[in-house]
Structure formats: structure tokens, C-alpha cells
Motif scaffolding. Structure first.
Motif, short mmCIF file in Angstrom:
data_model
loop_
_atom_site.label_atom_id
_atom_site.label_comp_id
_atom_site.label_asym_id
_atom_site.label_seq_id
_atom_site.Cartn_x
_atom_site.Cartn_y
_atom_site.Cartn_z
N ASP A 1 0.85 -1.19 0.00
CA ASP A 1 0.00 0.00 0.00
C ASP A 1 0.89 1.25 0.00
OD1 ASP A 1 0.95 0.27 2.59
OD2 ASP A 1 -0.93 -0.34 3.54
N PHE A 2 0.29 2.40 0.27
CA PHE A 2 1.02 3.67 0.19
C PHE A 2 2.23 3.70 1.12
CE2 PHE A 2 -1.58 4.39 3.86
CZ PHE A 2 -0.87 5.29 4.65
N LEU A 3 2.18 2.98 2.24
CA LEU A 3 3.32 2.95 3.16
C LEU A 3 4.54 2.31 2.50
CD1 LEU A 3 1.54 2.01 6.51
CD2 LEU A 3 2.54 4.22 5.88
N ASP A 4 4.30 1.35 1.63
CA ASP A 4 5.42 0.75 0.89
C ASP A 4 6.00 1.74 -0.11
OD1 ASP A 4 5.50 -2.26 1.68
OD2 ASP A 4 3.37 -1.79 1.40
N ALA A 5 5.14 2.59 -0.68
CA ALA A 5 5.63 3.64 -1.58
C ALA A 5 6.45 4.66 -0.80
CB ALA A 5 4.46 4.32 -2.27
N VAL A 6 5.99 5.03 0.39
CA VAL A 6 6.75 5.93 1.25
C VAL A 6 8.10 5.33 1.58
CG1 VAL A 6 6.85 6.95 3.57
CG2 VAL A 6 4.73 7.09 2.24
N ARG A 7 8.11 4.06 1.95
CA ARG A 7 9.35 3.37 2.27
C ARG A 7 10.29 3.33 1.06
NH1 ARG A 7 7.17 -1.03 3.54
NH2 ARG A 7 6.62 -0.34 5.65
N GLN A 8 9.73 3.14 -0.11
CA GLN A 8 10.54 3.10 -1.33
C GLN A 8 11.24 4.44 -1.56
OE1 GLN A 8 8.27 2.15 -4.86
NE2 GLN A 8 10.02 1.13 -5.78
N TYR A 9 10.50 5.53 -1.36
CA TYR A 9 11.12 6.85 -1.50
C TYR A 9 12.24 7.04 -0.47
CZ TYR A 9 7.97 9.04 -4.92
OH TYR A 9 7.30 9.40 -6.07
N ARG A 10 12.02 6.57 0.76
CA ARG A 10 13.00 6.79 1.81
C ARG A 10 14.24 5.91 1.66
NH1 ARG A 10 8.54 6.99 6.74
NH2 ARG A 10 8.10 9.24 6.59
N VAL A 11 14.04 4.69 1.19
CA VAL A 11 15.14 3.72 1.14
C VAL A 11 15.81 3.66 -0.22
CG1 VAL A 11 15.73 1.29 1.42
CG2 VAL A 11 14.08 2.35 2.98
N ASP A 12 15.01 3.67 -1.29
CA ASP A 12 15.54 3.41 -2.63
C ASP A 12 15.62 4.65 -3.52
OD1 ASP A 12 15.66 0.70 -1.98
OD2 ASP A 12 13.58 0.38 -2.63
N ARG A 13 15.21 5.80 -3.02
CA ARG A 13 15.20 7.01 -3.85
C ARG A 13 16.07 8.09 -3.20
NH1 ARG A 13 13.90 3.60 -6.61
NH2 ARG A 13 11.87 3.14 -7.55
N SER A 14 17.31 7.74 -2.93
CA SER A 14 18.23 8.69 -2.32
C SER A 14 18.65 9.74 -3.34
CB SER A 14 19.46 7.98 -1.78
OG SER A 14 20.43 8.93 -1.37
N PRO A 15 18.66 11.03 -2.97
CA PRO A 15 19.09 12.07 -3.90
C PRO A 15 20.60 12.15 -4.08
CG PRO A 15 18.52 13.04 -1.79
CD PRO A 15 18.17 11.57 -1.69
N LYS A 16 21.36 11.41 -3.27
CA LYS A 16 22.82 11.49 -3.36
C LYS A 16 23.30 10.99 -4.72
CE LYS A 16 23.66 10.97 1.60
NZ LYS A 16 24.30 10.17 2.67
N GLY A 17 23.95 11.89 -5.46
CA GLY A 17 24.49 11.52 -6.75
C GLY A 17 23.46 11.40 -7.86
#
Length: 312
Positions: free
Chosen positions: A162-178
Motif C-alpha cells: 500500500d502507500f506505506l510501501d511507496a513511502v518506504r521506497q522513496y526513503r530507502v531506494d530514492r536517495s538524492p545522493k548523486g
């Protein structure tokens, strides 16, 4: 209806509804420029349709390099100033001055402004491979005149997320570094969406990324009306049908989004501070007040009633 929809079909249905509205066109990931973070075809189409004389001046100055020069300048200006500032203000290049978006005109009395507003090229692209480091992709990216403004990760509880998994994806797999695409100020908002709930963030900061609800509310509380109340569709369809409509989205960019700048100097030429994106009911309330005031005329008083913590 929802029982037939996997996450993939949920994504397809959203894009289909956006395209069927006549306001959006579906683009292709292979036409996205990962290094400049642009959808060049849409950028050039918009410029040539609305500012042909300036485009011809640029061609006279740069010849065969005109298109590349424009793309590079747009990308660099967004890195320095942020997308919001670039869309709201002109861009100068070799003595030419370009507008990168035309916002909703205050009235229909000027047909030229109406035509230019309608000439904005809105593109939605599925599974955008945004990364310069790997093959990571984002479910949906929305572009205005080739400039990315919105990203969205979609989930469906019927597939176990659900949306919490999307939130987690942004936090874990969508790092702005580089990752230039994910740098603060380039995309204006990131939406975590499932058929029932929407949350939004304006700044990706790894595990510290902060999301807030972007829901309509239901029966005096949080969330959204269930499908049984709506009769059909999804509880979150207001997002792509209303908030992401041409008029509303460009109105939000023009009048509602705010860059609250941090004190001190810029760091490495990048934007600092935070972007404030209006919640659904905030934008709706202002819209209704403006419409009522236009109807009633000057001199009236109004009361806006919202629950505690609603961002009045």
C-alpha cells in the motif's frame, strides 16, 4: 472493479484516464534525457509553438547547436534556481528571452494568453529510468513542457503493498545522493499513492524524508470516501483527475507552491530550504473563496472552518 487491478494495471489505468482527459499525452521513457533531466521533444514543441521568433533568434545565434544550448541552459538554471523559479520567471540565453510555462489567465478576454496556456505540453511517462548510477525507475513522472515536476510511486493492496510501501521506497531506494533528478527543487512533489490513500513530500532526504497526507477526508475524519460511496473508480482518483488537471496543477505552481529559503549561502550552487505544497483542502478552500468573492463582489466577510492541524 478494483479486484481486477494489479499494481501494473493501476498504473496503466491512471495514465489512460489522464490521456483520455485530453490534457495529457503519454510519453516514452526512451525519449527522456537522463543527464539533463528533461523530456526534450516536449520542451522544443512548446518553445516553437509559443515563442517562434525567439527560437529563430537563438537559431541565428547558435545554428545547429540551438536545441542543445537551450536544453543545457534549462537544465543548468533548474540546478541553480530550482524548477519553481524557472517556471515562474524568464530564462535568458544568447540575447533571447524564453518563458517555460504559461499559467491560467485571469480572464478569457485575451485570446493570445488563452491560446498560450492551452499550448503548454503536458506529458506523463511511465517507468522513467531517472538514475545516472543504475537502472532504477519511478512509476510515473509528470512533465510540463519537458520539465519534470511530479513523481509518483504507485502501490495496490491487492498485490500486498500500500502507500506505506511507496513511502518506504522513496526513503530507502530514492536517495538524492548523486542523482540530479532527485535533487531538492527539481521535482516539485513526490506522491505515494494507492487506490485508497495519498501522501506527498517535496524533499527527498533518505530515511528522514517527511510525507504528509494528501487526502480529501471522509465522514468528519481522515482518509477518502470509499469506492462504495463513489460508485466507481478509485478513492484517490481526485489526484489525477483534479489536482493533476491542466488548470489546477499550473495554478498551484503559479500561486500556491512556496519555496521557504534557508538562511545562509547556497551549498554547491544548489537550492536549500523547503518547498511547501498545498494540501488538497487548502487549495479547494482558496478556490471556493475566490469564486464566491468574484460572485458576491467586494465587502463581504467569510469564515473558513477546518479541523485542528489542517494547515489553515
Amino acid at each position: 472493479m478494483m479486484a481486477k487491478h494489479t499494481e501494473y494495471n493501476f498504473e496503466k489505468e491512471i495514465v489512460k484516464q489522464m490521456v483520455d482527459s485530453g490534457e495529457w499525452r503519454e510519453g516514452s521513457d526512451n525519449k527522456y534525457d537522463v543527464n539533463r533531466c528533461l523530456y526534450p521533444d516536449a520542451l522544443h514543441e512548446f518553445i516553437r509553438a509559443t515563442q517562434f521568433e525567439e527560437w529563430e533568434k537563438l537559431k541565428s545565434a547558435r545554428g545547429d547547436q540551438a536545441a542543445s544550448s537551450l536544453e543545457m541552459q534549462v537544465s543548468q538554471e533548474i540546478t541553480q534556481r530550482g524548477t519553481l523559479d524557472v517556471l515562474r520567471n524568464d530564462l535568458e540565453l544568447f540575447g533571447c528571452r524564453f518563458r517555460l510555462a504559461y499559467f491560467p489567465p485571469s480572464s478569457s478576454r485575451n485570446p493570445d494568453l488563452v491560446a498560450k496556456f492551452k499550448a503548454n505540453v503536458l506529458t506523463v511517462v511511465r517507468q522513467v529510468h531517472y538514475s545516472v548510477r543504475n537502472r532504477n525507475s519511478i512509476d510515473l513522472v509528470l512533465f510540463v513542457n519537458g520539465i519534470p515536476i511530479i513523481t509518483s510511486e504507485l502501490k495496490n493492496p491487492l498485490t500486498g503493498q500500500d502507500f506505506l510501501d511507496a513511502v518506504r521506497q522513496y526513503r530507502v531506494d530514492r536517495s538524492p545522493k548523486g542523482e540530479p533528478f532527485l535533487q531538492f527543487g527539481r521535482c516539485l512533489a513526490h506522491f505515494a499513492v494507492d487506490p485508497n490513500v495519498v501522501q506527498v513530500s517535496t524533499k527527498l532526504e533518505g530515511p528522514d524524508t517527511f510525507f504528509i497526507p494528501f487526502n480529501r477526508g471522509y465522514d468528519g475524519g481522515a482518509g477518502n470516501p470509499p469506492v462504495s460511496v463513489l460508485d466507481s473508480g478509485y478513492s484517490t482518483q481526485y489526484l489525477w483527475r483534479d489536482t493533476w488537471s491542466r488548470h489546477t496543477l499550473l495554478d498551484i505552481i503559479q500561486h500556491f507552491l512556496m519555496h521557504e529559503k534557508a538562511k545562509g549561502r547556497r551549498k554547491l550552487g544548489r537550492m536549500l530550504g523547503k518547498l511547501i505544497f498545498p494540501r488538497w483542502h487548502q487549495h479547494r478552500s482558496v478556490d471556493q473563496l475566490v469564486a464566491q468573492a468574484a460572485s458576491d463582489g467586494a465587502g463581504h466577510k467569510y469564515l473558513v472552518q477546518h479541523s485542528a492541524g489542517s494547515g489553515k
